[in-house]
Design a protein around this motif. Sequence first.
Motif, PDB file in Angstrom:
ATOM      1  N   LEU A 116       0.994  -1.167   0.074  1.00 56.43           N
ATOM      2  CA  LEU A 116      -0.060   0.444  -0.164  1.00 56.43           C
ATOM      3  C   LEU A 116       0.370   1.029  -0.420  1.00 56.43           C
ATOM      4  O   LEU A 116       0.370   2.331  -0.693  1.00 56.43           O
ATOM      5  N   SER A 117       1.977   1.175   1.074  1.00 56.47           N
ATOM      6  CA  SER A 117       3.103   2.219   1.025  1.00 56.47           C
ATOM      7  C   SER A 117       3.946   2.404  -0.636  1.00 56.47           C
ATOM      8  O   SER A 117       4.012   3.918  -0.717  1.00 56.47           O
ATOM      9  N   LEU A 118       3.689   1.801  -0.829  1.00 53.52           N
ATOM     10  CA  LEU A 118       4.456   1.968  -2.146  1.00 53.52           C
ATOM     11  C   LEU A 118       3.715   1.902  -3.719  1.00 53.52           C
ATOM     12  O   LEU A 118       3.879   2.685  -4.530  1.00 53.52           O
ATOM     13  N   TRP A 129       5.560   5.510   7.275  1.00 49.75           N
ATOM     14  CA  TRP A 129       5.389   4.225   8.749  1.00 49.75           C
ATOM     15  C   TRP A 129       4.937   4.836   9.570  1.00 49.75           C
ATOM     16  O   TRP A 129       6.312   4.977  10.152  1.00 49.75           O
ATOM     17  N   ARG A 130       4.259   4.493  10.589  1.00 49.54           N
ATOM     18  CA  ARG A 130       4.569   5.338  11.956  1.00 49.54           C
ATOM     19  C   ARG A 130       3.929   3.671  12.685  1.00 49.54           C
ATOM     20  O   ARG A 130       3.164   3.322  12.980  1.00 49.54           O
ATOM     21  N   THR A 131       5.051   3.294  14.303  1.00 50.75           N
ATOM     22  CA  THR A 131       4.544   2.485  15.101  1.00 50.75           C
ATOM     23  C   THR A 131       5.112   3.065  16.422  1.00 50.75           C
ATOM     24  O   THR A 131       5.180   4.697  15.903  1.00 50.75           O
ATOM     25  N   LEU A 156       0.154   4.419   8.449  1.00 53.51           N
ATOM     26  CA  LEU A 156       0.375   4.683   7.032  1.00 53.51           C
ATOM     27  C   LEU A 156      -0.231   6.551   7.396  1.00 53.51           C
ATOM     28  O   LEU A 156      -0.998   6.585   6.912  1.00 53.51           O
ATOM     29  N   TYR A 157       0.522   7.486   7.263  1.00 52.91           N
ATOM     30  CA  TYR A 157       0.060   8.696   6.989  1.00 52.91           C
ATOM     31  C   TYR A 157       0.382   8.673   5.490  1.00 52.91           C
ATOM     32  O   TYR A 157       1.529   8.415   5.399  1.00 52.91           O
ATOM     33  N   VAL A 158      -1.062  10.298   5.344  1.00 57.46           N
ATOM     34  CA  VAL A 158      -0.827   9.820   3.346  1.00 57.46           C
ATOM     35  C   VAL A 158      -0.915  11.591   3.589  1.00 57.46           C
ATOM     36  O   VAL A 158      -2.103  11.834   4.067  1.00 57.46           O
TER      37      VAL A 158
END
Length: 183
Positions: A116-118, A129-131, A156-158
């Motif tokens: 999804l990030s890609l 990406w955050r954790t 995922l911050y978008v």
Amino acid sequence: MPGVREAMLARRSSSRVTDAAPSPAQVAAAVEAAGQLADHSGLRPWRVIELRADGISRLGRGLAEADGAKDKDVEKFVAKAHRAPLVLAIVVSYAPKHKVPKWEQEAVAAGVAHNLSLVLDDEGWGVFWRTGEHTRAKAVKKAHRLGKNEELLGWLYVGGVPPRGRKPRGKGRIRVSEHLSTL
């Protein structure tokens, strides 16, 4: 037309994004593409939760509660959660008592996150990406309305890419010899 390899080599995390965000239809299309991955037994042990506006504030309050924050400190967590106009929570939905072990189900959900990030990056969106230590805290699980057999993997911050665009990859590419061996 560039292919997957080129998109992967060009992918960059964008820790600062603008207020622009993909529409719900664009998110749905990206999730559909990201979900096409290796998945033992075809379990599809994952889901994505789309958070915007109030949903992101709910995330911030959940993180604050998990941290034990009070008063003004709660607002700091809410503000941090709003670092992007769209947050996609990646959830592993375990198939209980299944032959596919939990770690493999988590690997599928993590694969969806990275796909999804890609996809979003390739479509021109800024993604990061955050954790963190509170990712699997009870208050955060409650804020996401997760089920009994679900765990949060991260977010995922978008958002939009700032006018200056993307900076060249600072660290360069990996040294393949450090990550690939032969038996």
